[in-house]
Design a protein around this motif. Sequence first.
Motif, short mmCIF file in Angstrom:
data_model
loop_
_atom_site.label_atom_id
_atom_site.label_comp_id
_atom_site.label_asym_id
_atom_site.label_seq_id
_atom_site.Cartn_x
_atom_site.Cartn_y
_atom_site.Cartn_z
N ALA A 194 53.68 66.25 -55.95
CA ALA A 194 54.61 67.33 -56.30
C ALA A 194 55.22 67.86 -55.00
O ALA A 194 54.60 67.78 -53.93
CB ALA A 194 53.85 68.44 -57.02
N PRO A 195 56.42 68.41 -55.05
CA PRO A 195 57.01 68.99 -53.85
C PRO A 195 56.12 70.09 -53.29
O PRO A 195 55.59 70.91 -54.05
CB PRO A 195 58.35 69.56 -54.35
N HIS A 196 55.97 70.11 -51.97
CA HIS A 196 55.15 71.14 -51.33
C HIS A 196 55.59 71.35 -49.89
O HIS A 196 56.33 70.54 -49.33
CB HIS A 196 53.65 70.77 -51.39
N THR A 197 55.15 72.45 -49.31
CA THR A 197 55.48 72.73 -47.92
C THR A 197 54.82 71.68 -47.03
O THR A 197 53.75 71.16 -47.36
CB THR A 197 55.04 74.14 -47.49
N PRO A 198 55.43 71.37 -45.92
CA PRO A 198 54.89 70.31 -45.06
C PRO A 198 53.59 70.72 -44.38
O PRO A 198 53.43 71.85 -43.96
CB PRO A 198 55.99 70.07 -44.05
N HIS A 199 52.68 69.77 -44.30
CA HIS A 199 51.44 69.97 -43.57
C HIS A 199 51.63 69.44 -42.14
O HIS A 199 52.65 68.82 -41.82
CB HIS A 199 50.28 69.28 -44.28
N GLU A 200 50.65 69.69 -41.29
CA GLU A 200 50.77 69.33 -39.87
C GLU A 200 51.07 67.85 -39.66
O GLU A 200 51.87 67.49 -38.81
CB GLU A 200 49.50 69.73 -39.12
N ARG A 201 50.43 67.00 -40.43
CA ARG A 201 50.63 65.55 -40.27
C ARG A 201 52.09 65.17 -40.57
O ARG A 201 52.68 64.35 -39.88
CB ARG A 201 49.68 64.79 -41.20
N ALA A 202 52.68 65.77 -41.58
CA ALA A 202 54.08 65.48 -41.91
C ALA A 202 55.01 66.00 -40.81
O ALA A 202 55.98 65.33 -40.45
CB ALA A 202 54.45 66.10 -43.25
#
Length: 152
Positions: free
Chosen positions: A11-19
């Motif tokens: 699902a669409p979500h805010t980016p995490h550190e890895r992204a």
Amino acid sequence: MASTDEVNLTAPHTPHERAIEAFNHVLREIKLAVIALRRNWDIHEPRMWSRAAGLSDVKLTTFTIEDDLVEIRTGAVSYGTIIFGKIRIPAVNDELGEGFIHVRIHDPPNKGEGDVMFHSIFTMEGKRDADGHPHLWRAIQVKAEPLEFFNE
């Protein structure tokens, strides 16, 4: 190459550190592609980048991953992870609202961000009206345009 039927996107979500790290690794390539795509489309179909008309290349590409990557979706494939990102273009805020590009990158397995590859930028080519006539060419998306799988 994967198709929409083969990839189960998150699902669409805010980016995490890895992204954020992955997109930063290919940021220069993304910006060069934006400039090249606009120049190419301006020759053949200027409506594609019309939301950026009058903007210099520098203004058009003044975005950062930390501030402007607002949403991601990922999908595992046999050859790694496909990451789709919605990046705000701060210089575009017109009658349609804020402007965004949709970007696809690929992260092969087991090597960190060192082998992340830029893949493409989504362009909405000649979306058709009810009568079947093409009417909408858009590389800079509106906020409400969902971040979906694309293979361009």
